[in-house]
Design an enzyme around this catalytic site. Structure first.
Site, PDB file in Angstrom:
ATOM      1  N   HIS A  53      -7.499  -0.973   5.172  1.00 26.47           N
ATOM      2  CA  HIS A  53      -7.198  -0.043   4.442  1.00 26.47           C
ATOM      3  C   HIS A  53      -7.495   0.310   3.072  1.00 26.47           C
ATOM      4  O   HIS A  53      -7.006   1.147   2.339  1.00 26.47           O
ATOM      5  CB  HIS A  53      -5.597   0.147   4.655  1.00 26.47           C
ATOM      6  CG  HIS A  53      -4.823  -0.985   3.901  1.00 26.47           C
ATOM      7  ND1 HIS A  53      -4.673  -2.288   4.574  1.00 26.47           N
ATOM      8  CD2 HIS A  53      -4.281  -0.935   2.876  1.00 26.47           C
ATOM      9  CE1 HIS A  53      -3.943  -2.963   3.617  1.00 26.47           C
ATOM     10  NE2 HIS A  53      -3.716  -2.120   2.508  1.00 26.47           N
ATOM     11  N   ASP A  83      -7.055  -3.896  10.918  1.00 18.07           N
ATOM     12  CA  ASP A  83      -6.938  -4.017   9.492  1.00 18.07           C
ATOM     13  C   ASP A  83      -7.791  -4.734   8.852  1.00 18.07           C
ATOM     14  O   ASP A  83      -7.549  -5.323   7.805  1.00 18.07           O
ATOM     15  CB  ASP A  83      -5.518  -3.999   8.863  1.00 18.07           C
ATOM     16  CG  ASP A  83      -5.408  -3.145   7.473  1.00 18.07           C
ATOM     17  OD1 ASP A  83      -6.372  -2.500   7.311  1.00 18.07           O
ATOM     18  OD2 ASP A  83      -4.429  -3.671   6.964  1.00 18.07           O
ATOM     19  N   GLY A 156      -1.902  -4.681  -4.875  1.00 16.87           N
ATOM     20  CA  GLY A 156      -3.369  -5.214  -4.899  1.00 16.87           C
ATOM     21  C   GLY A 156      -3.413  -6.445  -4.208  1.00 16.87           C
ATOM     22  O   GLY A 156      -4.495  -7.016  -4.208  1.00 16.87           O
ATOM     23  N   SER A 158      -3.307  -6.861  -1.016  1.00 19.38           N
ATOM     24  CA  SER A 158      -3.855  -6.557   0.408  1.00 19.38           C
ATOM     25  C   SER A 158      -5.263  -6.891   0.328  1.00 19.38           C
ATOM     26  O   SER A 158      -6.190  -6.819  -0.647  1.00 19.38           O
ATOM     27  CB  SER A 158      -3.900  -5.011   0.447  1.00 19.38           C
ATOM     28  OG  SER A 158      -2.679  -4.466   0.647  1.00 19.38           O
TER      29      SER A 158
END
Length: 160
Positions: A53, A83, A156, A158
């Site tokens: 993502h 993901d 941030g 992720s």
């Protein structure tokens, strides 16, 4: 002060700071979306694993290695259901992340790490609160296993 008389909280704090520094060598910044960059993990010397993502574009991707050097990257693979995205760098300069020597256990302390900007590493402390699997993701993928923590996933993080 001798090791035997050192405050255990200072020893734990020092160990956590050392772990962040060690893992930080394999944590990069991924600039692949319109807004805030995200984080990624060096999988091999030229591959970065990040969250799918956070890869909003397929061109003009940049990965910033721990010393701040910017390297061009391209999408090498994606699994939207889980993901995950894999980015290939133009040069094999990364320090790959190490695999944990033992499986994680519920109750263990855990550090969530990210490098969402040029300001350096960021960390969040928590505990492993659950593990399980298999489970379907919100994107339709099947995870064989998962860990749940109570760490704070700062903006941030992720992909970290």
């Amino acid at each position: 002060m001798s090791t035997q008389t050192q405050n255990p909280f200072v020893a734990l704090s020092d160990a956590m700071a050392g772990a962040v520094a060690h893992a930080g060598a394999a944590t990069v910044t991924v600039d692949a979306r319109r807004r805030l960059p995200a984080s990624g993990i060096a999988y091999t010397r030229d591959l970065v694993l990040t969250a799918d993502h956070v890869v909003e574009r397929d061109e003009d991707l940049t990965v910033y290695v721990p010393d701040g050097t910017a390297l061009a990257a391209r999408v090498a693979g994606r699994d939207a259901g889980r993901d995950l995205a894999l980015l290939r760098l133009e040069a094999g300069v990364l320090t790959p992340a190490e695999i944990a020597p033992e499986p994680a256990r519920i109750g263990q302390l855990v550090l969530a790490l990210g490098r969402p900007s040029g300001e350096g590493m960021q960390a969040s402390l928590g505990v492993i609160s659950a593990s399980g699997g298999p489970v379907r993701t919100g994107r339709g993928g099947l995870l064989e296993s998962y860990l749940r923590t109570d760490t704070i996933p700062y903006p941030g993080f992720s992909g970290g």
